[in-house]
Design a protein around this motif. Structure first.
Motif, PDB file in Angstrom:
ATOM      1  N   VAL A  51       0.852  -1.193   0.000  1.00 30.64           N
ATOM      2  CA  VAL A  51       0.000   0.000   0.000  1.00 30.64           C
ATOM      3  C   VAL A  51       0.888   1.244   0.000  1.00 30.64           C
ATOM      4  N   PRO A  52       0.347   2.407  -0.402  1.00 39.14           N
ATOM      5  CA  PRO A  52       1.141   3.632  -0.361  1.00 39.14           C
ATOM      6  C   PRO A  52       1.571   3.969   1.066  1.00 39.14           C
ATOM      7  N   VAL A  53       2.837   4.359   1.210  1.00 38.63           N
ATOM      8  CA  VAL A  53       3.384   4.711   2.529  1.00 38.63           C
ATOM      9  C   VAL A  53       4.040   6.085   2.457  1.00 38.63           C
ATOM     10  N   LEU A  54       3.634   6.967   3.367  1.00 36.61           N
ATOM     11  CA  LEU A  54       4.259   8.279   3.497  1.00 36.61           C
ATOM     12  C   LEU A  54       5.241   8.228   4.652  1.00 36.61           C
ATOM     13  N   VAL A  55       6.468   8.673   4.407  1.00 35.57           N
ATOM     14  CA  VAL A  55       7.511   8.710   5.440  1.00 35.57           C
ATOM     15  C   VAL A  55       7.813  10.178   5.751  1.00 35.57           C
ATOM     16  N   LEU A  56       7.559  10.587   6.978  1.00 33.32           N
ATOM     17  CA  LEU A  56       7.819  11.957   7.425  1.00 33.32           C
ATOM     18  C   LEU A  56       8.902  11.931   8.495  1.00 33.32           C
ATOM     19  N   HIS A  57       9.890  12.808   8.388  1.00 27.73           N
ATOM     20  CA  HIS A  57      10.972  12.791   9.376  1.00 27.73           C
ATOM     21  C   HIS A  57      11.587  14.176   9.515  1.00 27.73           C
ATOM     22  N   GLY A  58      11.859  14.548  10.750  1.00 28.88           N
ATOM     23  CA  GLY A  58      12.550  15.795  11.023  1.00 28.88           C
ATOM     24  C   GLY A  58      14.045  15.654  10.780  1.00 28.88           C
ATOM     25  N   GLU A  59      14.621  16.615  10.114  1.00 29.86           N
ATOM     26  CA  GLU A  59      16.061  16.540   9.818  1.00 29.86           C
ATOM     27  C   GLU A  59      16.914  16.799  11.064  1.00 29.86           C
ATOM     28  N   ASP A  60      16.300  17.382  12.115  1.00 30.86           N
ATOM     29  CA  ASP A  60      17.023  17.571  13.374  1.00 30.86           C
ATOM     30  C   ASP A  60      16.476  16.632  14.448  1.00 30.86           C
ATOM     31  N   ASP A  61      16.087  15.434  14.040  1.00 32.21           N
ATOM     32  CA  ASP A  61      15.604  14.421  14.985  1.00 32.21           C
ATOM     33  C   ASP A  61      16.803  13.884  15.761  1.00 32.21           C
ATOM     34  N   GLN A  62      16.858  14.181  17.062  1.00 25.07           N
ATOM     35  CA  GLN A  62      17.978  13.761  17.910  1.00 25.07           C
ATOM     36  C   GLN A  62      17.742  12.399  18.556  1.00 25.07           C
ATOM     37  N   VAL A  63      16.530  11.857  18.421  1.00 26.14           N
ATOM     38  CA  VAL A  63      16.182  10.580  19.034  1.00 26.14           C
ATOM     39  C   VAL A  63      16.295   9.441  18.034  1.00 26.14           C
ATOM     40  N   VAL A  64      15.731   9.651  16.838  1.00 30.38           N
ATOM     41  CA  VAL A  64      15.823   8.674  15.739  1.00 30.38           C
ATOM     42  C   VAL A  64      16.481   9.392  14.559  1.00 30.38           C
ATOM     43  N   PRO A  65      17.813   9.354  14.484  1.00 32.52           N
ATOM     44  CA  PRO A  65      18.521  10.108  13.447  1.00 32.52           C
ATOM     45  C   PRO A  65      18.062   9.714  12.043  1.00 32.52           C
ATOM     46  N   ILE A  66      17.839  10.707  11.214  1.00 36.01           N
ATOM     47  CA  ILE A  66      17.182  10.513   9.922  1.00 36.01           C
ATOM     48  C   ILE A  66      17.976   9.632   8.951  1.00 36.01           C
ATOM     49  N   ASP A  67      19.302   9.724   8.972  1.00 42.81           N
ATOM     50  CA  ASP A  67      20.098   8.995   7.977  1.00 42.81           C
ATOM     51  C   ASP A  67      19.967   7.482   8.122  1.00 42.81           C
ATOM     52  N   ALA A  68      19.831   7.011   9.363  1.00 45.44           N
ATOM     53  CA  ALA A  68      19.748   5.565   9.603  1.00 45.44           C
ATOM     54  C   ALA A  68      18.312   5.053   9.606  1.00 45.44           C
ATOM     55  N   SER A  69      17.353   5.964   9.478  1.00 51.56           N
ATOM     56  CA  SER A  69      15.945   5.557   9.546  1.00 51.56           C
ATOM     57  C   SER A  69      15.213   5.892   8.248  1.00 51.56           C
ATOM     58  N   ALA A  70      14.628   7.064   8.172  1.00 53.16           N
ATOM     59  CA  ALA A  70      13.786   7.422   7.025  1.00 53.16           C
ATOM     60  C   ALA A  70      14.516   7.286   5.687  1.00 53.16           C
ATOM     61  N   ARG A  71      15.772   7.700   5.669  1.00 52.45           N
ATOM     62  CA  ARG A  71      16.502   7.670   4.384  1.00 52.45           C
ATOM     63  C   ARG A  71      16.867   6.254   3.964  1.00 52.45           C
ATOM     64  N   GLN A  72      16.823   5.309   4.902  1.00 52.23           N
ATOM     65  CA  GLN A  72      16.992   3.886   4.561  1.00 52.23           C
ATOM     66  C   GLN A  72      15.639   3.238   4.274  1.00 52.23           C
ATOM     67  N   ALA A  73      14.638   3.599   5.076  1.00 54.31           N
ATOM     68  CA  ALA A  73      13.300   3.000   4.924  1.00 54.31           C
ATOM     69  C   ALA A  73      12.730   3.263   3.527  1.00 54.31           C
ATOM     70  N   ILE A  74      12.923   4.466   3.024  1.00 51.79           N
ATOM     71  CA  ILE A  74      12.316   4.827   1.736  1.00 51.79           C
ATOM     72  C   ILE A  74      12.868   3.963   0.602  1.00 51.79           C
ATOM     73  N   LYS A  75      14.100   3.487   0.753  1.00 50.38           N
ATOM     74  CA  LYS A  75      14.717   2.625  -0.276  1.00 50.38           C
ATOM     75  C   LYS A  75      14.077   1.236  -0.306  1.00 50.38           C
ATOM     76  N   LEU A  76      13.445   0.831   0.800  1.00 49.73           N
ATOM     77  CA  LEU A  76      12.905  -0.524   0.919  1.00 49.73           C
ATOM     78  C   LEU A  76      11.428  -0.608   0.538  1.00 49.73           C
ATOM     79  N   LEU A  77      10.754   0.525   0.515  1.00 46.43           N
ATOM     80  CA  LEU A  77       9.315   0.541   0.250  1.00 46.43           C
ATOM     81  C   LEU A  77       9.007   0.496  -1.239  1.00 46.43           C
ATOM     82  N   LYS A  78       8.006  -0.300  -1.616  1.00 47.47           N
ATOM     83  CA  LYS A  78       7.593  -0.389  -3.025  1.00 47.47           C
ATOM     84  C   LYS A  78       6.900   0.882  -3.487  1.00 47.47           C
ATOM     85  N   ASN A  79       6.144   1.499  -2.578  1.00 45.19           N
ATOM     86  CA  ASN A  79       5.280   2.613  -2.953  1.00 45.19           C
ATOM     87  C   ASN A  79       5.375   3.696  -1.882  1.00 45.19           C
TER      88      ASN A  79
END
Length: 278
Positions: A219-247
């Motif tokens: 199904v379509p997935v929207l990934v939203l992430h703050g670039e100054d996220d100090q708890v879940v750093p964006i490079d290891a999370s959202a920027r990796q997750a988007i590569k794995l999603l089909k849509n």
């Protein structure tokens, strides 16, 4: 029903809110650690006013749900959501998860019955994997999560004040507009939860690998992430997750913190609405 409890197979009582017309499209909100469904107040009220049916539950061990000493891991969290979706007969639902709740959404949507889920949103989510491993060199070291465990188990009253007043909302940044009410509300929610469940949940959000979940979601997935996220750093999370999603669609926000759905609700709600109605 405006709120209620679901009893799971292992006897846990899961508190949930269910507001709006039962014929409207459902939006289900999944909160982060160590919070409760109350963390979604700004989104629940916004989407209720837009005519949606809005639902949020307190994860087992959190909020008003049972203070479980077992089952505080991602497979059981997802099973609880499966039970909730069946109990409320949710069809064509949008599932929105923040932080740990984003992991829960990915784990659930990958296992959901056909027709239950229309779209999903990951907000500051822990996907695909937070822990640093040989295969995930960009993750955070185990010592970080041991610090969360120790602070939670032995001094959570102070630890939770420090997290909320500091990195969670970016209130430790120069020029930040600090809200004492937001800090107090985070602390209130965290202190409602069962300490054993919160301790266990640290492993659930940091050591669960959601790679396969993300790969199978269609199904379509929207990934939203703050670039100054100090708890879940964006490079290891959202920027990796988007590569794995089909849509998948990725939106990032310069300067936004981990708790941006609260501090930047106007912006986040607008982007959620555009995705849901798109």
């Amino acid at each position: 029903m405006s709120s209620g409890y679901l009893t799971t197979n292992d006897g846990a009582q899961i508190f949930f809110k269910d507001w709006g017309s039962k014929t409207a499209q459902p939006i289900v909100f999944h909160h982060g650690w160590p919070l409760s469904s109350d963390d979604w107040d700004a989104q629940m009220m916004f989407f209720l006013a837009k005519g949606y049916r809005v639902i949020a539950h307190d994860r087992r061990g959190h909020g008003r749900s049972s203070q479980t000493d077992t089952g505080n891991e991602m497979d059981t969290y997802a099973a609880d959501v499966i039970a909730l979706a069946k109990h409320l007969d949710l069809k064509n639902a949008i599932h929105i998860g923040h932080s740990t709740g984003g992991g829960e959404v990915a784990h659930y949507v990958a296992r959901a019955e056909p027709g239950r889920v229309a779209k999903a949103v990951l907000v500051g989510a822990v996907t695909p994997l937070m822990l640093k491993t040989e295969a995930n060199p960009g993750g955070l070291p185990l010592e970080v999560f041991d610090g969360f465990r120790n602070g939670t188990a032995y001094n959570r009253a102070q630890f939770f004040r420090d997290v909320a007043a500091g990195p969670f909302y970016g209130f430790n940044r120069e020029g930040a507009q600090v809200s004492q009410g937001v800090i107090d509300n985070w602390w209130r929610q965290g202190m409602m939860a069962g300490v054993k469940a919160l301790y266990d949940c640290v492993a659930a959000f940091s050591e669960t690998d959601f790679t396969q979940d993300l790969k199978v979601i269609d199904v379509p997935v929207l990934v939203l992430h703050g670039e100054d996220d100090q708890v879940v750093p964006i490079d290891a999370s959202a920027r990796q997750a988007i590569k794995l999603l089909k849509n998948g669609t990725l939106i990032t926000y310069p300067g936004f913190p981990h708790g941006m759905a609260t501090t930047e609700a106007e912006t986040i709600n607008k982007d959620l609405l555009a995705f849901i109605e798109g």
